[in-house]
Design an enzyme around this catalytic site. Structure first.
Site, PDB file in Angstrom:
ATOM      1  N   LYS A 118       1.010  -1.137   0.273  1.00 18.15           N
ATOM      2  CA  LYS A 118       0.051   0.078   0.055  1.00 18.15           C
ATOM      3  C   LYS A 118       0.812   1.259  -0.013  1.00 18.15           C
ATOM      4  CE  LYS A 118      -3.827  -2.381   2.396  1.00 18.15           C
ATOM      5  NZ  LYS A 118      -4.586  -2.669   3.558  1.00 18.15           N
TER       6      LYS A 118
ATOM      7  N   GLN B 283      -4.747  -1.207   9.833  1.00 15.72           N
ATOM      8  CA  GLN B 283      -4.480  -2.687   9.171  1.00 15.72           C
ATOM      9  C   GLN B 283      -5.101  -3.622  10.191  1.00 15.72           C
ATOM     10  OE1 GLN B 283      -3.731  -3.194   6.130  1.00 15.72           O
ATOM     11  NE2 GLN B 283      -3.744  -5.327   6.309  1.00 15.72           N
TER      12      GLN B 283
ATOM     13  N   ASP C  43     -11.085   2.940   3.766  1.00  9.12           N
ATOM     14  CA  ASP C  43     -11.246   1.362   3.828  1.00  9.12           C
ATOM     15  C   ASP C  43     -12.849   0.964   3.601  1.00  9.12           C
ATOM     16  OD1 ASP C  43      -9.423  -0.668   4.129  1.00  9.12           O
ATOM     17  OD2 ASP C  43      -9.057  -0.462   6.009  1.00  9.12           O
TER      18      ASP C  43
HETATM   19  N1  GUN Z   1      -6.480  -6.775   6.543  1.00  7.44           N
HETATM   20  C1  GUN Z   1      -6.582  -7.382   5.275  1.00  7.44           C
HETATM   21  N2  GUN Z   1      -7.187  -6.732   4.469  1.00  7.44           N
HETATM   22  C2  GUN Z   1      -7.661  -5.285   4.834  1.00  7.44           C
HETATM   23  C3  GUN Z   1      -8.206  -4.262   4.260  1.00  7.44           C
HETATM   24  O1  GUN Z   1      -8.506  -4.231   3.061  1.00  7.44           O
HETATM   25  N3  GUN Z   1      -8.018  -3.191   5.287  1.00  7.44           N
HETATM   26  C4  GUN Z   1      -7.491  -3.261   6.571  1.00  7.44           C
HETATM   27  N4  GUN Z   1      -7.557  -2.127   7.052  1.00  7.44           N
HETATM   28  N5  GUN Z   1      -6.910  -4.469   6.856  1.00  7.44           N
HETATM   29  C5  GUN Z   1      -6.990  -5.584   6.001  1.00  7.44           C
END
Ligand code: GUN
Length: 284
Positions: free
Chosen positions: A52, A96, A119
């Protein structure tokens, strides 16, 4: 057009388009700002977070990673989010997941300002999706939104089609159902209590597999000519397998996403898209 949907290429195109938009936003006075909060050092999370970060930096998003010890208290994490909520240079906040057991994930998600929830997990955003509010600011979760973009860019018609989703998670199954419904598909959601999974999948023009079980959907379950979107990322030994058995499904599908290189890169591109959307909403 190729039968295999090249998510990597489509995601790259989208990122390049966003890069141009970001240049304009910078010229207007401010680049979009994204802050990623990571607690502990879950190896999978580390991988996702670094992907990311890299994607954000490449296109000119002002990205910041805040890493906290596994032992951080819920109170301290909520305080950090409050600071980010009040920081005008931060357009998007992403915490996350998963979080350690002593922290209430729902409480943390709800503490993020809905207009910074890139998100798309905050109940205000999911609520606006589930109640079909399209005329207000609304962030959609990145994986389901990425699936919609893949279908759009491949010119796949959704209106009037039978779409079967396997999996009812809050992150993929439920939101993709609503996004497809909004585009006038006839949507079926299957889960562990579904009586005849094969029959449900067999009548689908669009199959979305998001269960997290390696290769559980095989070619014989799929209608000839169906579009197959595989959201699964299952580590089996050293291999990465989808929820769909690619080898057999490819023979019957008209289009299919591979794993890796299908939905995965789109998820990250959509986080970038949502961050640009947040910057536009917040202004300079
Ligand atoms: N953990 C696994 N996928 C995601 C996601 O799309 N967003 C977040 N914040 N955590 C994750």
């Amino acid at each position: 057009m190729s039968k295999i949907i090249d998510g990597k290429k489509i995601a790259k195109n989208i990122r390049m388009e966003l890069k141009e938009e970001i240049t304009k936003l910078k010229n207007e006075g401010r680049a979009p700002g994204l802050t990623v909060v990571m607690v502990g050092n879950n190896p999978a999370s580390e991988t996702y977070v670094s992907m990311k970060e890299k994607a954000a930096e490449e296109i000119g998003i002002n990205s910041k990673l805040i890493k906290k010890e596994e032992s951080i208290s819920e109170e301290a994490l909520l305080k950090l989010i409050d600071q980010l909520n009040n920081d005008n240079t931060v357009d998007g906040i992403l915490v996350q997941l998963p979080l350690p057991d002593h922290i209430d994930e729902k409480k943390v998600i709800e503490s993020i300002k809905a207009d910074k929830d890139v998100d798309g997990f905050h109940p205000i955003n999911t609520g606006r999706l589930f109640s079909g509010q399209e005329d207000v600011l609304r962030y959609e979760a990145c994986t389901p939104l990425g699936i919609i973009r893949l279908l759009e860019r491949e010119g796949i018609e959704i209106d009037g089609k039978n779409a079967t989703i396997v999996g009812r998670s809050n992150i993929v199954g439920k939101p993709i159902a609503h996004l497809l419904l909004e585009r006038h598909a006839t949507v079926t959601i299957c889960h562990s209590h579904t009586k005849d999974l094969k029959a449900e999948i067999k009548r689908a023009d669009i199959v979305v597999a998001a269960v997290g079980r390696p290769e559980m959907i095989t070619g014989d379950m799929i209608q000839e000519g169906a579009v197959v979107i595989d959201v699964g990322i299952n580590r089996v030994g050293k291999k990465l397998l989808g929820d769909v058995e690619f080898k057999t499904a490819k023979k019957v599908a008209s289009k299919i996403t591979p794993v890796p290189g299908g939905v995965g890169p789109m998820t990250i591109a959509m986080l970038m898209e949502n961050t640009v959307k947040a910057r536009k909403y917040h202004g300079v």
